[in-house]
Scaffold this motif. Structure first.
Motif, PDB file in Angstrom:
ATOM      1  N   SER A 196       0.830  -1.202   0.000  1.00 60.23           N
ATOM      2  CA  SER A 196       0.000   0.000   0.000  1.00 60.23           C
ATOM      3  C   SER A 196       0.866   1.255   0.000  1.00 60.23           C
ATOM      4  O   SER A 196       0.448   2.306  -0.499  1.00 60.23           O
ATOM      5  CB  SER A 196      -0.941   0.003   1.204  1.00 60.23           C
ATOM      6  OG  SER A 196      -0.228   0.134   2.421  1.00 60.23           O
ATOM      7  N   LEU A 197       2.080   1.168   0.546  1.00 67.62           N
ATOM      8  CA  LEU A 197       2.994   2.305   0.524  1.00 67.62           C
ATOM      9  C   LEU A 197       3.544   2.517  -0.880  1.00 67.62           C
ATOM     10  O   LEU A 197       3.675   3.663  -1.339  1.00 67.62           O
ATOM     11  CB  LEU A 197       4.137   2.091   1.515  1.00 67.62           C
ATOM     12  CG  LEU A 197       3.719   1.862   2.972  1.00 67.62           C
ATOM     13  CD1 LEU A 197       4.950   1.668   3.845  1.00 67.62           C
ATOM     14  CD2 LEU A 197       2.867   3.023   3.489  1.00 67.62           C
ATOM     15  N   THR A 255       4.394   9.159   7.585  1.00 66.91           N
ATOM     16  CA  THR A 255       3.697  10.442   7.646  1.00 66.91           C
ATOM     17  C   THR A 255       4.202  11.383   6.560  1.00 66.91           C
ATOM     18  O   THR A 255       3.431  12.096   5.907  1.00 66.91           O
ATOM     19  CB  THR A 255       3.876  11.089   9.024  1.00 66.91           C
ATOM     20  OG1 THR A 255       3.383  10.205  10.031  1.00 66.91           O
ATOM     21  CG2 THR A 255       3.126  12.411   9.109  1.00 66.91           C
ATOM     22  N   ASP A 256       5.512  11.380   6.337  1.00 65.16           N
ATOM     23  CA  ASP A 256       6.103  12.221   5.297  1.00 65.16           C
ATOM     24  C   ASP A 256       5.626  11.777   3.910  1.00 65.16           C
ATOM     25  O   ASP A 256       5.311  12.615   3.047  1.00 65.16           O
ATOM     26  CB  ASP A 256       7.624  12.146   5.379  1.00 65.16           C
ATOM     27  CG  ASP A 256       8.307  13.032   4.351  1.00 65.16           C
ATOM     28  OD1 ASP A 256       8.004  14.232   4.302  1.00 65.16           O
ATOM     29  OD2 ASP A 256       9.133  12.508   3.583  1.00 65.16           O
ATOM     30  N   LEU A 257       5.544  10.467   3.688  1.00 67.35           N
ATOM     31  CA  LEU A 257       5.052   9.945   2.410  1.00 67.35           C
ATOM     32  C   LEU A 257       3.611  10.389   2.160  1.00 67.35           C
ATOM     33  O   LEU A 257       3.264  10.825   1.054  1.00 67.35           O
ATOM     34  CB  LEU A 257       5.141   8.417   2.398  1.00 67.35           C
ATOM     35  CG  LEU A 257       4.475   7.701   1.211  1.00 67.35           C
ATOM     36  CD1 LEU A 257       5.137   8.099  -0.107  1.00 67.35           C
ATOM     37  CD2 LEU A 257       4.517   6.186   1.395  1.00 67.35           C
ATOM     38  N   SER A 305       2.109  12.987   3.310  1.00 71.93           N
ATOM     39  CA  SER A 305       2.099  14.422   3.032  1.00 71.93           C
ATOM     40  C   SER A 305       2.488  14.696   1.586  1.00 71.93           C
ATOM     41  O   SER A 305       1.841  15.488   0.887  1.00 71.93           O
ATOM     42  CB  SER A 305       3.053  15.141   3.989  1.00 71.93           C
ATOM     43  OG  SER A 305       3.131  16.515   3.684  1.00 71.93           O
ATOM     44  N   ARG A 306       3.552  14.038   1.118  1.00 68.93           N
ATOM     45  CA  ARG A 306       4.007  14.252  -0.263  1.00 68.93           C
ATOM     46  C   ARG A 306       2.994  13.739  -1.282  1.00 68.93           C
ATOM     47  O   ARG A 306       2.945  14.216  -2.421  1.00 68.93           O
ATOM     48  CB  ARG A 306       5.361  13.578  -0.474  1.00 68.93           C
ATOM     49  CG  ARG A 306       6.518  14.319   0.191  1.00 68.93           C
ATOM     50  CD  ARG A 306       7.852  13.675  -0.081  1.00 68.93           C
ATOM     51  NE  ARG A 306       8.132  12.561   0.824  1.00 68.93           N
ATOM     52  CZ  ARG A 306       8.364  11.327   0.450  1.00 68.93           C
ATOM     53  NH1 ARG A 306       8.333  10.999  -0.825  1.00 68.93           N
ATOM     54  NH2 ARG A 306       8.619  10.379   1.344  1.00 68.93           N
ATOM     55  N   ALA A 307       2.199  12.743  -0.887  1.00 72.03           N
ATOM     56  CA  ALA A 307       1.191  12.179  -1.781  1.00 72.03           C
ATOM     57  C   ALA A 307      -0.155  12.895  -1.657  1.00 72.03           C
ATOM     58  O   ALA A 307      -1.120  12.491  -2.306  1.00 72.03           O
ATOM     59  CB  ALA A 307       1.008  10.691  -1.485  1.00 72.03           C
ATOM     60  N   TYR A 308      -0.224  13.946  -0.826  1.00 66.22           N
ATOM     61  CA  TYR A 308      -1.456  14.703  -0.576  1.00 66.22           C
ATOM     62  C   TYR A 308      -2.565  13.805  -0.039  1.00 66.22           C
ATOM     63  O   TYR A 308      -3.740  13.960  -0.374  1.00 66.22           O
ATOM     64  CB  TYR A 308      -1.930  15.410  -1.852  1.00 66.22           C
ATOM     65  CG  TYR A 308      -0.931  16.409  -2.385  1.00 66.22           C
ATOM     66  CD1 TYR A 308      -0.829  17.673  -1.834  1.00 66.22           C
ATOM     67  CD2 TYR A 308      -0.073  16.073  -3.432  1.00 66.22           C
ATOM     68  CE1 TYR A 308       0.100  18.596  -2.302  1.00 66.22           C
ATOM     69  CE2 TYR A 308       0.861  16.988  -3.919  1.00 66.22           C
ATOM     70  CZ  TYR A 308       0.938  18.239  -3.343  1.00 66.22           C
ATOM     71  OH  TYR A 308       1.869  19.141  -3.818  1.00 66.22           O
ATOM     72  N   VAL A 309      -2.184  12.842   0.807  1.00 65.53           N
ATOM     73  CA  VAL A 309      -3.140  11.908   1.409  1.00 65.53           C
ATOM     74  C   VAL A 309      -3.477  12.374   2.815  1.00 65.53           C
ATOM     75  O   VAL A 309      -2.599  12.804   3.577  1.00 65.53           O
ATOM     76  CB  VAL A 309      -2.553  10.477   1.440  1.00 65.53           C
ATOM     77  CG1 VAL A 309      -3.425   9.542   2.273  1.00 65.53           C
ATOM     78  CG2 VAL A 309      -2.408   9.946   0.017  1.00 65.53           C
ATOM     79  N   PHE A 351      -3.204   7.014   7.942  1.00 62.40           N
ATOM     80  CA  PHE A 351      -2.277   6.460   8.921  1.00 62.40           C
ATOM     81  C   PHE A 351      -3.031   5.959  10.147  1.00 62.40           C
ATOM     82  O   PHE A 351      -2.677   4.945  10.756  1.00 62.40           O
ATOM     83  CB  PHE A 351      -1.247   7.522   9.322  1.00 62.40           C
ATOM     84  CG  PHE A 351      -0.136   7.002  10.187  1.00 62.40           C
ATOM     85  CD1 PHE A 351       0.796   6.119   9.692  1.00 62.40           C
ATOM     86  CD2 PHE A 351      -0.026   7.401  11.508  1.00 62.40           C
ATOM     87  CE1 PHE A 351       1.825   5.634  10.489  1.00 62.40           C
ATOM     88  CE2 PHE A 351       1.000   6.930  12.316  1.00 62.40           C
ATOM     89  CZ  PHE A 351       1.930   6.042  11.800  1.00 62.40           C
ATOM     90  N   THR A 352      -4.109   6.658  10.503  1.00 60.48           N
ATOM     91  CA  THR A 352      -4.948   6.219  11.624  1.00 60.48           C
ATOM     92  C   THR A 352      -5.558   4.862  11.338  1.00 60.48           C
ATOM     93  O   THR A 352      -5.632   3.997  12.230  1.00 60.48           O
ATOM     94  CB  THR A 352      -6.063   7.252  11.882  1.00 60.48           C
ATOM     95  OG1 THR A 352      -5.473   8.526  12.135  1.00 60.48           O
ATOM     96  CG2 THR A 352      -6.914   6.849  13.070  1.00 60.48           C
ATOM     97  N   LEU A 353      -5.992   4.645  10.088  1.00 60.63           N
ATOM     98  CA  LEU A 353      -6.549   3.332   9.725  1.00 60.63           C
ATOM     99  C   LEU A 353      -5.512   2.230   9.907  1.00 60.63           C
ATOM    100  O   LEU A 353      -5.841   1.128  10.337  1.00 60.63           O
ATOM    101  CB  LEU A 353      -7.037   3.354   8.268  1.00 60.63           C
ATOM    102  CG  LEU A 353      -8.285   4.172   7.956  1.00 60.63           C
ATOM    103  CD1 LEU A 353      -8.610   4.083   6.463  1.00 60.63           C
ATOM    104  CD2 LEU A 353      -9.476   3.679   8.772  1.00 60.63           C
ATOM    105  N   MET A 354      -4.269   2.520   9.561  1.00 59.67           N
ATOM    106  CA  MET A 354      -3.200   1.525   9.762  1.00 59.67           C
ATOM    107  C   MET A 354      -3.080   1.170  11.243  1.00 59.67           C
ATOM    108  O   MET A 354      -2.985  -0.003  11.616  1.00 59.67           O
ATOM    109  CB  MET A 354      -1.858   2.082   9.266  1.00 59.67           C
ATOM    110  CG  MET A 354      -1.770   2.368   7.795  1.00 59.67           C
ATOM    111  SD  MET A 354      -0.123   3.033   7.375  1.00 59.67           S
ATOM    112  CE  MET A 354      -0.344   3.413   5.647  1.00 59.67           C
TER     113      MET A 354
END
Length: 524
Positions: free
Chosen positions: A120-121, A167-169, A171-175, A180-183
């Motif tokens: 997923s990443l 978290t940085d990923l 942000s860069r992906a505009y997600v 991250f909370t779901l993870m």
């Protein structure tokens, strides 16, 4: 072990006529120089468990690709996960690529697949992210297990670094950080298969749009809402301004990024004058109450318009608003604006006091078409290209290829007839639902398009060039494409047009009906 297989692929013709057969693990490179103007798209299938070294392999593949926004890297993912750090590195490789990156989840040939955990990443490494129907994206907690008490502090640091990197990923992906909370809410031994609607809300599944910003502005006592959408085909802005209890709209549609694909044969001024302007509220079409101006300046087509009370009422509750410039062949420029933050509804209410009603008040059928995933298109076409050239007999002594070619030529011949005969013949050619230049239409909707075109150009002639003709078949159907010389004339308007088109039709093997129509035209 993860297997990454690069394949040069040609887009522009897409077959979508049924489930595909399973493929062997080894996938060969497919390249077809017969259609050089459709090159510049590259397909990579990533299948299997993600392990150490896979990011280096991916980086080596990407390094050999040409650079620039005119080229696309299409990444098909099918993986249960694996090494989380390696998945992050692979996402970094995709985000750093100097080429437009599109990700989707599917097996070879476009079959549904799963992408979970570390996969997923990798998926988030795509600038544009699709999710093939039937495919799943799954997440859960990441964990570093150790029984060594002395190593626990180092494990804690690793977890913190991993959380910061993810978290940085995002942000860069505009997600949205909610992903991250779901993870974090799902135990490492479980998988949360996130539904598509949630993925859309979190901007994980973004399709052609990278992100959208909605901002209120106050200038000289006038309140305005500016919605800016950045995506595959450029920048699109929609401004709604309130003045003296009246709402006025200004649409600015960027055309520079889409020019090659959709309007290579037209100037910006021609786009502004010849494309039809359309508004949709959650798929329900409505004409503007007043379309004031349309023009072109600095790679933007701008359109000013106002809307009647019923349309404003529908937009107050709509989740989306489409602003489109539509060409006569059905292709369009524009954007789908997300209204779920309620800001447009707030502006409509504050400015005019209009009470919201469901968009169905506009009547008709909603047009909720979405473009086909380019990754699916490439993967399916690659599967077609690898199909055995020997096909079962279709009818009598004809193979599937011969039968499909006969139908293709007969189609061109009958579409060249006078309108009354041509339109009657066309109804018998099409499947009840099909892909038409990247969008899904019912046969009835398609015939509306055909009638409109026929009325505009009542005299037509289409002739296929025998050189360079492509015929490819699977058990589920055949794709036939050729360069077609075309001429059109309107006695009433005393206008004519002509050119050459790379024109393809996809036929369902069981019924022989057309399930796809696609192509690229160049006027003379």
């Amino acid at each position: 072990m993860l297997k990454i297989v690069p394949a040069v692929i040609l887009l522009g013709l897409i077959v979508g006529c049924g489930p595909q057969a399973a493929r062997a693990a080894d996938i060969q490179i497919f390249a077809d120089p017969a259609i050089p103007e459709l090159s510049g798209n590259y397909l990579i299938h990533i299948d299997g468990l993600i392990e150490d070294g896979d990011a280096d392999k991916l980086e080596a593949v990407v390094a050999d690709l040409p650079k620039g926004r005119d080229n696309f890297l299409l990444v098909a993912l099918n993986s249960p996960g694996g090494n989380l750090a390696e998945g992050l590195r692979m996402a970094d490789v995709l985000q750093a690529a100097e080429i437009q990156v599109v990700t989707d989840v599917m097996g070879f040939g476009g079959t549904p697949a799963d992408c979970a955990s570390a996969c997923s990443l990798v998926y988030l490494g795509g600038t544009y992210r699709y999710l093939q129907e039937g495919s799943r994206l799954g997440v859960h907690q990441f964990a570093f297990e150790t029984d060594d008490i002395a190593a626990k502090s180092e494990t804690t640091r690793q977890v913190q670094r991993m959380a910061a990197n993810i978290t940085d990923l995002l942000s860069r992906a505009y997600v949205d950080p909610g992903f991250f909370t779901l993870m974090g809410k799902t135990a490492p031994e479980d998988i949360n298969w996130v539904d598509a609607e949630t993925l859309r809300k979190l901007n994980v599944l973004n399709r052609e749009r990278v992100y959208q910003e909605n901002d209120f502005n106050l200038n000289d006592g006038r309140m305005s809402l500016v919605m800016s959408s950045v995506g595959m085909f450029g920048i699109h802005r929609l401004t709604a301004s309130c003045e003296n209890g009246t709402l006025a709209f200004l649409s600015e549609t960027g055309v520079s990024e889409a020019r090659t694909a959709l309007t290579a044969d037209m100037s910006g001024e021609q786009i502004a004058s010849e494309f039809e302007f359309r508004i949709l509220a959650q798929g329900y079409r409505t004409p503007p109450a007043k379309h004031l101006t349309q023009g072109y300046e600095e790679d933007f087509v701008f359109s000013s318009f106002s809307l009647d009370e019923i349309t404003l009422s529908a937009l107050s509750t709509a989740q989306t608003m489409d602003v489109r410039l539509v060409r006569e062949n059905g292709l369009f420029l524009g954007s789908k604006f997300d209204l779920r933050d309620g800001r447009l509804s707030e502006l409509i209410s504050d400015c005019s006091g209009i009470v919201g009603q469901h968009p169905s008040i506009l009547g008709g059928k909603p047009d909720n078409e979405e473009s086909l995933s380019p990754v699916y298109a490439a993967s399916y076409l690659l599967a077609v290209s690898e199909a055995s050239p020997k096909s079962p007999v279709a009818q009598g002594d004809l193979t599937l290829e011969e039968e499909a070619l006969a139908r293709y030529l007969r189609y061109l011949e009958e579409w060249s007839l006078p309108n009354a005969e041509a339109l009657t013949a066309m109804e018998a050619f099409y499947f009840p639902e099909l892909y038409f230049y990247g969008k899904t239409l019912s046969r009835e909707e398609l015939m509306d398009e055909k009638r409109t075109f026929a009325e505009r150009w009542p005299v037509r002639q289409y002739t296929a060039q025998p050189e360079g003709m492509e015929i490819r078949c699977l058990e589920s159907g055949c794709l036939v494409a050729a360069f077609v010389n075309w001429e059109a004339f309107s006695p009433e308007r005393n206008k004519s047009a002509s050119g050459v088109a790379w024109y393809g039709l996809g036929f369902d093997a069981r019924t022989g009906l057309i399930v796809l129509e696609d192509g690229k035209s160049q006027k003379r």
